[in-house]
Design an enzyme around this catalytic site. Structure first.
Site, PDB file in Angstrom:
ATOM      1  N   LYS A 107      16.463  19.973 -18.108  1.00 37.83           N
ATOM      2  CA  LYS A 107      16.873  21.462 -17.655  1.00 37.83           C
ATOM      3  C   LYS A 107      17.765  22.106 -18.772  1.00 37.83           C
ATOM      4  CE  LYS A 107      14.763  21.572 -13.260  1.00 37.83           C
ATOM      5  NZ  LYS A 107      14.524  19.938 -12.892  1.00 37.83           N
TER       6      LYS A 107
HETATM    7  C1  PLP Z   1      13.002  19.652 -12.366  1.00 37.08           C
HETATM    8  C2  PLP Z   1      12.589  18.232 -12.697  1.00 37.08           C
HETATM    9  C3  PLP Z   1      11.366  17.961 -12.857  1.00 37.08           C
HETATM   10  C4  PLP Z   1       9.984  18.760 -12.624  1.00 37.08           C
HETATM   11  O1  PLP Z   1       9.967  19.566 -13.722  1.00 37.08           O
HETATM   12  P1  PLP Z   1       9.084  20.915 -13.545  1.00 37.08           P
HETATM   13  O2  PLP Z   1       9.095  21.832 -14.547  1.00 37.08           O
HETATM   14  O3  PLP Z   1       9.704  21.631 -12.344  1.00 37.08           O
HETATM   15  O4  PLP Z   1       7.751  20.457 -13.295  1.00 37.08           O
HETATM   16  C5  PLP Z   1      10.965  16.311 -13.083  1.00 37.08           C
HETATM   17  N1  PLP Z   1      12.097  15.548 -13.061  1.00 37.08           N
HETATM   18  C6  PLP Z   1      13.383  15.980 -13.127  1.00 37.08           C
HETATM   19  C7  PLP Z   1      14.358  14.843 -13.265  1.00 37.08           C
HETATM   20  C8  PLP Z   1      13.657  17.322 -12.906  1.00 37.08           C
HETATM   21  O5  PLP Z   1      15.045  17.887 -12.784  1.00 37.08           O
END
Ligand code: PLP
Length: 432
Positions: A107
């Protein structure tokens, strides 16, 4: 570039509007009006370009109409001050490690890009934008760190008291400056409800400029396409069918991959790897989409019962279940399976998976044939889930990365708040 709402009941918006609002006024999600493709020759020489250069080429396709190219290049290069390497795990399976950013989760890419883009749009104005973000752990830290020290922006992170890990909590409560952590006496759904209600509250919006930094925001969503291109560029065995597995919760990450494919990236098929929150898995099997309350699992960032980006997938494929399931295969894993995958892969290859990456890895093992090569997105560093991972592979097997240790040294500062909207509303107004 114009952005339309997936509900099509409001006029198209420009990039600045879409980024500063987050959600369209009809509660739809913004989608780019065009998806430009690359000439096939681009992919023949893509391996000569760096991650930052590849990302800039992709960014030009999305944002080239709207931002001065030198400025866009600066934003992209500054966002990606870390690499997303491809690492061989075993046989024909590779990991795309997306955890080398400041908060050790993928993210960081979208959050850092969005912060820089918003700051660019605010340059020269004296307005203050308030970013509200509800988090169950990882989003809060990526957003808070992405926006830290960015002029003209204040971030409020709402998190459920006692329900995020100590490591996660210190990543957004020790920063100070323009970041305020609000410890809500409730669960994640309460935090999300407070944020959503605030966006709809007329009086509040007259006094404060509010925006969302959740993955619905196009400035977080689209930059996630960058690393799919660089994954392809860094792959060995590029003559084989290329399969990409994405551990999925709200489905923003996977949807960005689908956009990359639409731009010409030679991905043969995607895999949506789910934990027990398997709504999309069932959709892919049956064509029926039945949201359900989320259940808690070891891969907690994927504990989502009604993925918000699913409407974007429907939109991209004109609601055709046939077209969607042709491009995406579904797999789902229980907590017991996640544990045994982490254990197995560590013993076989020494590679340490986190619980989310474990779902991605195993789906490739279950899917691939010998003519294919697969990569899974390793979405977070295993040290973010030390307790879980050490309970499987044994204590002392995860070194705490220096970046995480640094966060742990800071002093926790957060403001405790009840879960009633009036309390939250009063708090925000008192900040004006
Ligand atoms: C947010 C997150 C996900 C999921 O990603 P999406 O884009 O919401 O499908 C998977 N793994 C981790 C470690 C995350 O922080």
């Amino acid at each position: 570039m114009k952005y339309y709402s997936t509900r099509h009941s409001v006029p198209e918006a420009d990039l600045k509007y879409a980024v500063s609002k987050g959600l369209a006024a009809d509660n739809g999600l913004f989608m780019p009006g065009r998806i430009d493709t690359f000439d096939p020759s681009f992919f023949q020489t893509i391996d000569r370009l760096s991650f930052q250069e590849i990302s800039f080429q992709v960014a030009l396709k999305f944002f080239g109409d709207d931002i001065d190219h030198d400025k866009l290049k600066e934003i992209v290069f500054d966002t990606l001050s870390f690499d997303c390497p491809v690492v061989h795990v075993q046989n024909n399976i590779y990991a795309l490690e997306l955890f080398h950013g400041p908060t050790l989760a993928f993210k960081d890419v979208g959050a850092r890009f969005m912060a820089r883009l918003l700051a660019h749009f605010l340059e020269g104005s004296d307005s203050l934008v308030n970013v509200l973000v509800a988090t169950s752990g990882d989003t809060g830290s990526a957003v808070a760190n992405g926006f830290l020290g960015v002029p003209g922006i204040h971030v409020y992170v709402l998190y459920p008291k006692g329900k995020v890990s100590a490591i996660q909590e210190c990543q957004f409560t020790t920063l100070g400056q323009n970041i305020t952590a609000l410890e809500i006496d409730g669960n994640f759904d309460d935090c999300q409800r407070l944020v959503k209600t605030a966006f709809l509250d007329k009086g509040l919006n007259e006094k404060l400029t509010l925006t969302s930094a959740n993955s619905i925001n196009v400035a977080r969503f689209l930059p996630q396409a960058f690393y799919y291109f660089s994954a392809y560029a860094r792959m060995e065995q590029r003559n084989k069918e290329f399969i990409v597995s994405v551990p999925s919760g709200n489905f923003g990450n996977l949807t960005a991959g689908l956009v990359a494919k639409r731009m010409g990236l030679p991905v043969n098929r995607f895999i949506a790897a789910n934990n027990e929150n398997d709504i999309v898995y069932h959709y892919l099997k049956t064509g029926m989409y039945n949201p359900a309350p989320s259940v808690q699992t070891l891969a907690n960032a994927m504990d989502v019962g009604d993925p918000s980006n699913f409407v974007r997938i429907l939109d991209l494929y004109g609601n055709s279940h046939e077209a969607i399931s042709a491009d995406i295969a579904g797999f789902r894993y229980s907590d017991d399976e996640i544990r045994s995958v982490i254990d197995k892969v560590y013993k076989q290859s020494g590679y340490l998976l986190d619980p989310h990456g474990a779902c991605g890895y195993q789906s490739l093992e279950d899917y691939l044939n010998d003519d294919q090569v697969g990569i899974f997105l390793e979405t977070a560093h295993p040290a973010k889930f030390t307790e879980t991972v050490e309970s499987i592979v044994g204590k002392g097997n995860i070194a705490l990365p220096a970046k995480l240790a640094e966060f742990m040294k800071g002093t926790k500062q957060s403001i405790p708040l009840g879960k009633q909207f009036e309390t939250f509303r009063g708090f925000l107004l008192s900040e004006v």
